[in-house]
Scaffold this motif. Sequence first.
Motif, PDB file in Angstrom:
ATOM      1  N   ILE A 114       0.840  -1.197   0.000  1.00 23.60           N
ATOM      2  CA  ILE A 114       0.000   0.000   0.000  1.00 23.60           C
ATOM      3  C   ILE A 114       0.876   1.249   0.000  1.00 23.60           C
ATOM      4  O   ILE A 114       0.591   2.220  -0.712  1.00 23.60           O
ATOM      5  CB  ILE A 114      -0.969  -0.005   1.201  1.00 23.60           C
ATOM      6  N   SER A 115       1.960   1.233   0.773  1.00 22.20           N
ATOM      7  CA  SER A 115       2.893   2.364   0.754  1.00 22.20           C
ATOM      8  C   SER A 115       3.459   2.559  -0.647  1.00 22.20           C
ATOM      9  O   SER A 115       3.544   3.683  -1.147  1.00 22.20           O
ATOM     10  CB  SER A 115       4.035   2.149   1.750  1.00 22.20           C
ATOM     11  N   ALA A 116       3.851   1.468  -1.272  1.00 19.56           N
ATOM     12  CA  ALA A 116       4.399   1.549  -2.626  1.00 19.56           C
ATOM     13  C   ALA A 116       3.357   2.113  -3.594  1.00 19.56           C
ATOM     14  O   ALA A 116       3.667   2.992  -4.408  1.00 19.56           O
ATOM     15  CB  ALA A 116       4.861   0.161  -3.089  1.00 19.56           C
ATOM     16  N   PHE A 117       2.133   1.651  -3.485  1.00 18.65           N
ATOM     17  CA  PHE A 117       1.050   2.139  -4.347  1.00 18.65           C
ATOM     18  C   PHE A 117       0.864   3.644  -4.171  1.00 18.65           C
ATOM     19  O   PHE A 117       0.760   4.389  -5.142  1.00 18.65           O
ATOM     20  CB  PHE A 117      -0.248   1.395  -4.018  1.00 18.65           C
ATOM     21  N   ARG A 118       0.843   4.109  -2.937  1.00 24.33           N
ATOM     22  CA  ARG A 118       0.660   5.545  -2.672  1.00 24.33           C
ATOM     23  C   ARG A 118       1.822   6.375  -3.203  1.00 24.33           C
ATOM     24  O   ARG A 118       1.658   7.555  -3.493  1.00 24.33           O
ATOM     25  CB  ARG A 118       0.495   5.792  -1.175  1.00 24.33           C
ATOM     26  N   GLU A 119       2.981   5.757  -3.306  1.00 24.34           N
ATOM     27  CA  GLU A 119       4.161   6.462  -3.814  1.00 24.34           C
ATOM     28  C   GLU A 119       4.327   6.281  -5.322  1.00 24.34           C
ATOM     29  O   GLU A 119       5.320   6.697  -5.895  1.00 24.34           O
ATOM     30  CB  GLU A 119       5.405   5.976  -3.077  1.00 24.34           C
ATOM     31  N   ASP A 123       6.445  -2.215  -6.921  1.00 21.19           N
ATOM     32  CA  ASP A 123       7.606  -3.085  -6.735  1.00 21.19           C
ATOM     33  C   ASP A 123       7.465  -4.040  -5.553  1.00 21.19           C
ATOM     34  O   ASP A 123       8.438  -4.601  -5.088  1.00 21.19           O
ATOM     35  CB  ASP A 123       8.868  -2.235  -6.585  1.00 21.19           C
ATOM     36  N   VAL A 124       6.240  -4.222  -5.085  1.00 20.22           N
ATOM     37  CA  VAL A 124       5.983  -5.117  -3.962  1.00 20.22           C
ATOM     38  C   VAL A 124       4.958  -6.151  -4.428  1.00 20.22           C
ATOM     39  O   VAL A 124       3.969  -5.799  -5.073  1.00 20.22           O
ATOM     40  CB  VAL A 124       5.458  -4.332  -2.736  1.00 20.22           C
ATOM     41  N   PRO A 125       5.174  -7.427  -4.124  1.00 17.27           N
ATOM     42  CA  PRO A 125       4.266  -8.463  -4.603  1.00 17.27           C
ATOM     43  C   PRO A 125       2.819  -8.273  -4.109  1.00 17.27           C
ATOM     44  O   PRO A 125       2.578  -7.903  -2.969  1.00 17.27           O
ATOM     45  CB  PRO A 125       4.845  -9.759  -4.023  1.00 17.27           C
ATOM     46  N   LEU A 134       5.169  -5.928   5.984  1.00 16.59           N
ATOM     47  CA  LEU A 134       4.592  -4.727   6.597  1.00 16.59           C
ATOM     48  C   LEU A 134       5.346  -3.495   6.116  1.00 16.59           C
ATOM     49  O   LEU A 134       6.517  -3.576   5.739  1.00 16.59           O
ATOM     50  CB  LEU A 134       4.665  -4.828   8.119  1.00 16.59           C
ATOM     51  N   ARG A 135       4.668  -2.353   6.149  1.00 17.03           N
ATOM     52  CA  ARG A 135       5.307  -1.129   5.686  1.00 17.03           C
ATOM     53  C   ARG A 135       6.474  -0.759   6.593  1.00 17.03           C
ATOM     54  O   ARG A 135       6.486  -1.090   7.768  1.00 17.03           O
ATOM     55  CB  ARG A 135       4.306   0.012   5.536  1.00 17.03           C
ATOM     56  N   ARG A 136       7.411  -0.071   6.009  1.00 14.94           N
ATOM     57  CA  ARG A 136       8.648   0.285   6.704  1.00 14.94           C
ATOM     58  C   ARG A 136       8.557   1.628   7.416  1.00 14.94           C
ATOM     59  O   ARG A 136       9.361   1.916   8.290  1.00 14.94           O
ATOM     60  CB  ARG A 136       9.797   0.309   5.700  1.00 14.94           C
ATOM     61  N   ASN A 137       7.618   2.456   7.005  1.00 14.07           N
ATOM     62  CA  ASN A 137       7.507   3.788   7.616  1.00 14.07           C
ATOM     63  C   ASN A 137       6.370   3.826   8.630  1.00 14.07           C
ATOM     64  O   ASN A 137       5.393   3.095   8.516  1.00 14.07           O
ATOM     65  CB  ASN A 137       7.279   4.848   6.531  1.00 14.07           C
ATOM     66  N   ARG A 138       6.517   4.688   9.633  1.00  9.57           N
ATOM     67  CA  ARG A 138       5.480   4.875  10.642  1.00  9.57           C
ATOM     68  C   ARG A 138       4.678   6.120  10.300  1.00  9.57           C
ATOM     69  O   ARG A 138       5.147   6.996   9.584  1.00  9.57           O
ATOM     70  CB  ARG A 138       6.119   5.040  12.023  1.00  9.57           C
ATOM     71  N   TYR A 139       3.488   6.234  10.845  1.00 11.24           N
ATOM     72  CA  TYR A 139       2.624   7.400  10.696  1.00 11.24           C
ATOM     73  C   TYR A 139       2.469   7.821   9.230  1.00 11.24           C
ATOM     74  O   TYR A 139       2.884   8.901   8.826  1.00 11.24           O
ATOM     75  CB  TYR A 139       3.133   8.562  11.556  1.00 11.24           C
ATOM     76  N   PRO A 140       1.840   6.980   8.425  1.00 14.03           N
ATOM     77  CA  PRO A 140       1.782   7.212   6.974  1.00 14.03           C
ATOM     78  C   PRO A 140       1.003   8.454   6.550  1.00 14.03           C
ATOM     79  O   PRO A 140       1.168   8.918   5.429  1.00 14.03           O
ATOM     80  CB  PRO A 140       1.104   5.949   6.450  1.00 14.03           C
ATOM     81  N   TYR A 141       0.164   8.992   7.414  1.00 20.63           N
ATOM     82  CA  TYR A 141      -0.653  10.148   7.028  1.00 20.63           C
ATOM     83  C   TYR A 141      -0.175  11.450   7.644  1.00 20.63           C
ATOM     84  O   TYR A 141      -0.726  12.506   7.368  1.00 20.63           O
ATOM     85  CB  TYR A 141      -2.116   9.893   7.404  1.00 20.63           C
TER      86      TYR A 141
END
Length: 158
Positions: A114-119, A123-125, A134-141
């Motif tokens: 989902i992080s990749a999609f938003r960016e 590149d993620v299966p 799981l996403r690598r970054n915290r507090y995505p919003y």
Amino acid sequence: MSDPSLRHAGVMKALILGGTGFIGRRVSELLHERGDEVTVAHRGVSEPVNWIPIRHIHADRHELTAQKSAIRSFGPDVVVDAGAFTAQDVDAVIAVLPDVPVVVLSSQDVYQAISAFREGRNDVPVPIVEDSELRRNRYPYRGKGYAGVPEDYEKMQS
């Protein structure tokens, strides 16, 4: 009715919170198509044009008590919450309808795909499954300015 798998016995009354957004809108449409009585409660920020003929209650979730009589007069059998971010968001609904089952839909934003999609990356299966990365970054919003999303929103455990 276009899809025979949607047939069921009886009509259910469903209150959909966030019923005009991405997931909630589709849930609202499917329940309506199935023949259920649907009311959506939302802030009125994303008001669909030429949409299905269902009732709208305009209210922020934390001000639902102001619409308590309208919500209770509808008499929902179930609440589908497509917009809860925190436990307090769910508590605001339960305060108005303590005896009605609440189904809280959780986003898949804990996954790296989902992080990749938003960016704008792919590149993620996919498809995403329970044990996907799981996403690598915290507090995505944080700092994104999304209405109604707290700056400290985070579904991943520390």
